[in-house]
Design a protein around this motif. Structure first.
Motif, short mmCIF file in Angstrom:
data_model
loop_
_atom_site.label_atom_id
_atom_site.label_comp_id
_atom_site.label_asym_id
_atom_site.label_seq_id
_atom_site.Cartn_x
_atom_site.Cartn_y
_atom_site.Cartn_z
N PRO A 189 0.78 -1.24 0.00
CA PRO A 189 0.00 0.00 0.00
C PRO A 189 0.81 1.28 0.00
O PRO A 189 0.26 2.35 -0.24
N TYR A 190 2.11 1.21 0.27
CA TYR A 190 2.88 2.44 0.42
C TYR A 190 3.99 2.63 -0.62
O TYR A 190 4.53 3.72 -0.74
N SER A 191 4.32 1.60 -1.38
CA SER A 191 5.54 1.65 -2.19
C SER A 191 5.49 2.66 -3.33
O SER A 191 6.53 3.15 -3.76
N ASN A 192 4.30 2.96 -3.86
CA ASN A 192 4.25 3.91 -4.97
C ASN A 192 3.60 5.24 -4.56
O ASN A 192 3.18 6.03 -5.41
N THR A 193 3.53 5.48 -3.27
CA THR A 193 2.90 6.70 -2.76
C THR A 193 3.52 7.95 -3.35
O THR A 193 2.83 8.85 -3.85
N ARG A 194 4.84 8.01 -3.33
CA ARG A 194 5.54 9.20 -3.83
C ARG A 194 5.31 9.39 -5.33
O ARG A 194 5.12 10.51 -5.80
N SER A 195 5.30 8.29 -6.07
CA SER A 195 5.12 8.38 -7.53
C SER A 195 3.77 9.00 -7.87
O SER A 195 3.69 9.88 -8.73
N VAL A 196 2.71 8.55 -7.22
CA VAL A 196 1.38 9.09 -7.48
C VAL A 196 1.32 10.55 -7.06
O VAL A 196 0.80 11.40 -7.80
N ALA A 197 1.85 10.86 -5.89
CA ALA A 197 1.79 12.23 -5.38
C ALA A 197 2.51 13.21 -6.31
O ALA A 197 2.03 14.33 -6.55
N GLU A 198 3.65 12.81 -6.83
CA GLU A 198 4.39 13.69 -7.75
C GLU A 198 3.58 13.97 -9.01
O GLU A 198 3.57 15.11 -9.51
N LEU A 199 2.90 12.94 -9.53
CA LEU A 199 2.12 13.14 -10.75
C LEU A 199 0.94 14.07 -10.48
O LEU A 199 0.57 14.88 -11.34
N VAL A 200 0.33 13.97 -9.31
CA VAL A 200 -0.76 14.88 -8.95
C VAL A 200 -0.29 16.33 -9.00
O VAL A 200 -0.95 17.19 -9.60
N ILE A 201 0.85 16.61 -8.39
CA ILE A 201 1.37 17.98 -8.38
C ILE A 201 1.70 18.44 -9.79
O ILE A 201 1.39 19.58 -10.18
N ALA A 202 2.33 17.57 -10.56
CA ALA A 202 2.70 17.93 -11.94
C ALA A 202 1.46 18.26 -12.76
O ALA A 202 1.44 19.28 -13.48
N GLU A 203 0.43 17.44 -12.67
CA GLU A 203 -0.79 17.68 -13.44
C GLU A 203 -1.52 18.93 -12.96
O GLU A 203 -2.09 19.68 -13.77
N ALA A 204 -1.50 19.17 -11.66
CA ALA A 204 -2.14 20.38 -11.13
C ALA A 204 -1.52 21.64 -11.74
O ALA A 204 -2.23 22.55 -12.17
N ILE A 205 -0.21 21.67 -11.78
CA ILE A 205 0.49 22.83 -12.36
C ILE A 205 0.19 22.94 -13.86
O ILE A 205 -0.12 24.03 -14.37
N MET A 206 0.30 21.83 -14.57
CA MET A 206 0.09 21.85 -16.02
C MET A 206 -1.32 22.31 -16.38
O MET A 206 -1.53 23.10 -17.31
#
Length: 413
Positions: free
Chosen positions: A109-126
């Motif tokens: 449940p935790y191994s890809n937490t950072r990967s998803v969170a980074e994409l959220v921030i990237a898409e929010a900015i874009m």
């Protein structure tokens, strides 16, 4: 029989491991490092029919999000000891059927937490900069150089629905980017940093410039973002869904985008998704300006897949080698020490009165001293681990298997 914690009651090369959907090579390497040699790997998901043909002699199966382990498949898998979901969720597994069969189910449940969170921030900015639209126009040969509907994210409200491991990680990154972070969760959660808990989903939708969803896929979240909920979102706001395809009504989202009520969306998960890489894909959200569509790759980074491969395979190995079930969604979780100069007996049973007493009678009747006893139960089943100091005999195992309400018994070492 040796007393090493790495020695099973039968050779590891007899333990068949089936890994589907292109699970990262780190999992295979980890299994081999621990002397599991009978490993089959496939890059694709299996259908129910294919699973029924392959599953009968499999002790460990590893899947990602596409393969569906149904009740029919699990009941056919008479030798199955463990299921490894090499992903965040377990909704692709019939957990009730697995539990009733004494099959341990792990995930990561935790191994890809950072990967998803980074994409959220990237898409929010874009999306707040209208980059998808400008990118498309540039590819078409149009120079769309202006600041129309292009905003900084600093000072904007980021609304997070679901404040679990991913939602809280998004919270930390968003605050560092200058967002005002609001969050809503059905359960009380302490805020990270300066995030503000909002008491109702409606209020969060009304106040947020960007809404990002991080909820599980279950009946309570199914189609939660319907036309009514989307209409409650702030005009000109953005919706991000990197959680589950079932939580957003895509036709309602399309209408909100085309009407201008929402200025953009980032969607990584869909109600219906292709089975394999390269397959044809259709959605009503295609060809809408300022929409980012990605093929369920929120957690698909090299780092995340590496970590998931190590994490889930280590849990599976721990179960086989030691009986440890920490992180299990079915068999009650026990963290077990390695017991030297002893033999370990694992007993999974229905959680009914009198079972433990009958187990102890089996042991005492064989004149065997118990060096360690561990017990954990959940609402439905119990898990007893016994470390004994003498050679067991076939009669003892037969008596243990015949204890009323027994699901599975195994001699570990």
């Amino acid at each position: 029989m040796t007393t090493s914690g790495d020695q099973l009651s039968y050779p590891k090369d007899n333990i068949k491991v089936l890994l589907l959907e292109g699970i990262h090579e780190t999992a295979v390497e980890n299994f081999k490092k621990h002397h599991f040699l009978n490993i089959e790997t496939y890059d694709v998901a299996f259908t129910e029919e294919e699973l029924l043909e392959k599953i009968e002699d499999v002790q460990i199966i590893g899947i990602r999000s596409k393969t569906q382990l149904t009740k029919k498949v699990i009941e056919k898998a008479s030798k199955l000891k463990a299921i490894g979901c090499f992903c965040i969720g377990t909704n692709q597994v019939d957990l009730e059927a697995a539990m009733k069969s004494g099959v341990t189910v792990f995930n990561s449940p935790y191994s890809n937490t950072r990967s998803v969170a980074e994409l959220v921030i990237a898409e929010a900015i874009m999306l707040k900069r209208m980059i998808p639209l400008r990118d498309r126009k540039a590819h078409e040969g149009m120079w769309l150089k202006d600041a129309t509907e292009s905003y900084e994210v600093r000072g904007k409200n980021m609304g997070i629905v679901g404040y679990g491991h991913i939602g809280s990680q998004v919270s930390v990154l968003a605050e560092n980017m200058g967002f005002n972070v609001l969050y809503y969760d059905t359960e009380p959660k302490l805020p990270m940093g300066n995030a503000t808990r909002i008491n109702s989903l409606e209020e969060l939708l009304n106040r947020s410039d960007i809404v990002t969803l991080h909820v599980p896929g279950n009946p309570t979240t199914k189609m939660m973002m319907d036309a009514e909920r989307i209409s409650q979102m702030k005009k000109g706001s953005v919706l991000l869904n990197l959680s589950r395809g079932s939580v957003v009504v895509v036709n309602a989202l399309k209408e909100a985008l085309e009407s201008g009520h929402l200025s953009g969306a980032g969607i990584d998960v869909f109600p219906e998704e292709p089975e394999s890489k390269g397959d044809s894909f259709k959605t009503t959200l295609q060809n809408i300006p300022n929409v980012i569509l990605t093929p369920h790759i929120g957690g698909s980074t090299i780092e995340a897949q590496y970590n998931i491969g190590v994490d889930v395979s280590s849990k599976l190995i721990g179960l086989i080698d030691n009986g440890t079930t920490v992180g299990s969604h079915t068999v009650p979780p026990l963290n077990l020490p390695v017991q030297k100069n002893a033999h370990r007996i694992l007993h999974i049973h229905e959680n009914k009165p009198g079972v433990l007493s009958e187990i102890n009678q089996c042991i005492s009747g064989s004149d065997i001293n118990i060096l360690g006893q561990y017990l954990k139960t959940n609402e439905h089943i119990g898990y007893v681990v016994l470390d004994v100091d003498k050679e067991y005999d076939d009669e003892l195992i037969e008596r243990m298997q015949n204890v009323k309400h027994t699901i599975k018994t195994r001699i570990l070492y």
